[in-house]
Write an enzyme that holds these catalytic residues in place. Structure first.
Site, PDB file in Angstrom:
ATOM      1  N   SER A  98       0.808  -1.223   0.000  1.00  0.00           N
ATOM      2  CA  SER A  98       0.000   0.000   0.000  1.00  0.00           C
ATOM      3  C   SER A  98       0.835   1.264   0.000  1.00  0.00           C
ATOM      4  CB  SER A  98      -0.889   0.014   1.242  1.00  0.00           C
ATOM      5  OG  SER A  98      -0.089   0.239   2.394  1.00  0.00           O
ATOM      6  N   GLY A  99       2.132   1.130   0.234  1.00  0.00           N
ATOM      7  CA  GLY A  99       3.006   2.293   0.342  1.00  0.00           C
ATOM      8  C   GLY A  99       3.180   2.780   1.772  1.00  0.00           C
ATOM      9  N   GLY A 100       2.284   2.363   2.656  1.00  0.00           N
ATOM     10  CA  GLY A 100       2.297   2.874   4.029  1.00  0.00           C
ATOM     11  C   GLY A 100       3.595   2.566   4.761  1.00  0.00           C
ATOM     12  N   TYR A 101       4.031   1.328   4.665  1.00  0.00           N
ATOM     13  CA  TYR A 101       5.226   0.910   5.400  1.00  0.00           C
ATOM     14  C   TYR A 101       6.463   1.665   4.925  1.00  0.00           C
ATOM     15  CZ  TYR A 101       8.947  -2.052   7.205  1.00  0.00           C
ATOM     16  OH  TYR A 101      10.085  -2.512   7.832  1.00  0.00           O
ATOM     17  N   GLN A 198      -3.012  -5.570  12.531  1.00  0.00           N
ATOM     18  CA  GLN A 198      -1.953  -4.922  13.311  1.00  0.00           C
ATOM     19  C   GLN A 198      -2.152  -5.278  14.787  1.00  0.00           C
ATOM     20  OE1 GLN A 198       0.742  -3.519  12.335  1.00  0.00           O
ATOM     21  NE2 GLN A 198       0.394  -3.033  10.173  1.00  0.00           N
ATOM     22  N   GLY A 225       3.111  -5.734  10.804  1.00  0.00           N
ATOM     23  CA  GLY A 225       3.728  -5.303  12.036  1.00  0.00           C
ATOM     24  C   GLY A 225       4.672  -6.311  12.664  1.00  0.00           C
ATOM     25  N   CYS A 315      18.605 -25.310  -9.769  1.00  0.00           N
ATOM     26  CA  CYS A 315      18.618 -24.077 -10.564  1.00  0.00           C
ATOM     27  C   CYS A 315      19.735 -24.096 -11.623  1.00  0.00           C
ATOM     28  CB  CYS A 315      18.763 -22.853  -9.656  1.00  0.00           C
ATOM     29  SG  CYS A 315      20.453 -22.415  -9.224  1.00  0.00           S
ATOM     30  N   CYS A 318      23.364 -23.578 -10.291  1.00  0.00           N
ATOM     31  CA  CYS A 318      23.981 -24.766  -9.704  1.00  0.00           C
ATOM     32  C   CYS A 318      24.292 -25.839 -10.748  1.00  0.00           C
ATOM     33  CB  CYS A 318      23.095 -25.327  -8.594  1.00  0.00           C
ATOM     34  SG  CYS A 318      23.072 -24.258  -7.142  1.00  0.00           S
TER      35      CYS A 318
HETATM   36 ZN   LIG Z   1      20.987 -23.261  -7.187  1.00  0.00          ZN
END
Ligand SMILES: [Zn+2]
Length: 379
Positions: A98-101, A198, A225, A315, A318
């Site tokens: 929300s942008g609040g934090y 909260q 929070g 991945c 790796c």
């Molecule tokens: Zn990996």
């Protein structure tokens, strides 16, 4: 074959094991397997990764930051360019905060009132106002799939009456967020809105917050929070009761968490969704997460180590590159080092989530969590 239009938003739980749950969120832009980890794409990019690479790691959804995007390039501009999905070439679900934090943590000269927060940009000092209504409008302009209610996240170490009155204002803002979201006709017909609980570490305040949100009604519920410096023990103590206070048939999202062992402990306590900058930020700083705990590739002991970062990891990093090469790239501050390390870390997180989903499905989560901890903390 059935020709079914995907739901705007649905959540089904396919298995539970203790308090842990696994299931599926269905949205028009795609399915989200839970428990889910959302890589953070702060400024319309998961740093150092192309969107196709993010997807290849197994991510079903990413997070975008309202605060950053409203300041640069601007929500109206993103809307003129066809929305955030088209702009950044990620066509699966996006959750926006929300942008609040971040107003609270990043901006200068904040003025907090019942109306909202007035602040100056950390980029150029320009003056802005964020309110529940404006936050809903920005998230709509971005084309967000999961919109977060606008709230205030106070520091957890403040007196109880400060935490209580902040929580109560956040609940009034949650209602204004609901109304603002619902007035966004076309967008409201294809996106979802989550409320944010909260109340810091206080069971009674958390309960009041959960009840207020449930009365308003949301598609999902976030636990806000936490992960603001209280430590894992206090966070887990709060998670012993906070998820249970929220509706059981809705996803529960723990914001800003966390380390691999945080994720396992939170899933164990009933959390379904997570986001965190840790795997991407750590990757850029030379830290890799492995099933045997984190390792720092700057360390000289990797200079001639021809093993992959993690033998169990599937991945591309790796499969192809040695610790010795990554050590060299990281030491030389090569861009490729940040790219390969980030790819591994995000892929590792996704493999961890998949392993948890499989363990819950198979009724073996307790054994999984015990084995995970004994391997992860083996050193
Ligand atoms: Zn990996």
């Amino acid at each position: 074959m059935t020709d079914q239009t995907p739901d705007r938003f649905s959540f089904s739980i396919s298995a539970t094991d203790g308090k842990a749950r696994t299931g599926l969120i269905r949205m028009k832009r795609g399915d989200i397997r839970t428990p889910a980890f959302m890589p953070v794409g702060t400024a319309a990019t998961v740093k150092a990764l192309k969107p196709e690479t993010v997807r290849k790691t197994g991510a079903d959804i990413i997070l975008g930051n309202t605060y950053h995007l409203m300041l640069r390039p601007g929500a109206e501009r993103v809307a003129r360019l066809g929305g955030l999905h088209k702009f950044m070439n990620w066509h699966r679900p996006i959750l926006t905060d929300s942008g609040g934090y971040q107003v609270m943590s990043l901006s200068d000269l904040r003025k907090l009132t019942e109306e909202g927060v007035e602040f100056r940009s950390h980029l150029d000092g320009s003056k802005h106002m964020l309110t529940p209504e404006r936050s809903m409008e920005i998230q709509r302009l971005l084309g967000s799939d999961i919109v977060m209610a606008f709230d205030e996240c106070p520091r957890a170490d403040q007196p109880r009456d400060v935490i209580a009155s902040s929580m109560e204002m956040s609940m009034r803002w949650a209602k204004r967020s609901r109304d603002g979201f619902d007035s966004g006709e076309e967008h409201a017909s294809r996106a979802a809105l989550f409320g944010i609980q909260q109340g810091a570490l206080d069971q009674e305040l958390r309960k009041r917050s959960a009840d207020a949100l449930t009365d308003i009604g949301f598609d999902g519920y976030a636990i806000g929070g936490l992960a603001v410096g209280e430590g894992q023990e206090a966070m887990f103590a709060t998670l012993e009761f906070a998820p249970d206070q929220l509706p059981h048939d809705r996803p529960r999202y723990l914001m800003g968490v966390g380390k691999p062992d945080d994720l396992v402990g939170a899933v164990e306590r009933g959390v379904d969704m997570f986001d965190c900058v840790l795997p991407s930020r750590s990757g850029r700083n030379g830290q890799a997460f492995t099933w045997n705990g984190p390792i720092n590739l700057r360390n000289a002991r990797f200079a001639e180590d021809q093993e992959p970062l993690d033998r169990r990891c599937a991945c591309d990093t790796c499969a192809t590159y040695s610790r010795a090469y990554l050590h060299h790239l990281v030491k030389s501050q090569e861009i490729l080092g940040a790219m390969l390390m980030t790819e591994h870390n995000i892929a590792f997180y996704q493999q961890l989530m998949q392993a948890m989903r499989d363990a819950i499905q198979g009724g073996k989560f307790k054994e999984f969590a015990a084995k995970f901890r004994s391997d992860y903390f083996s050193k």
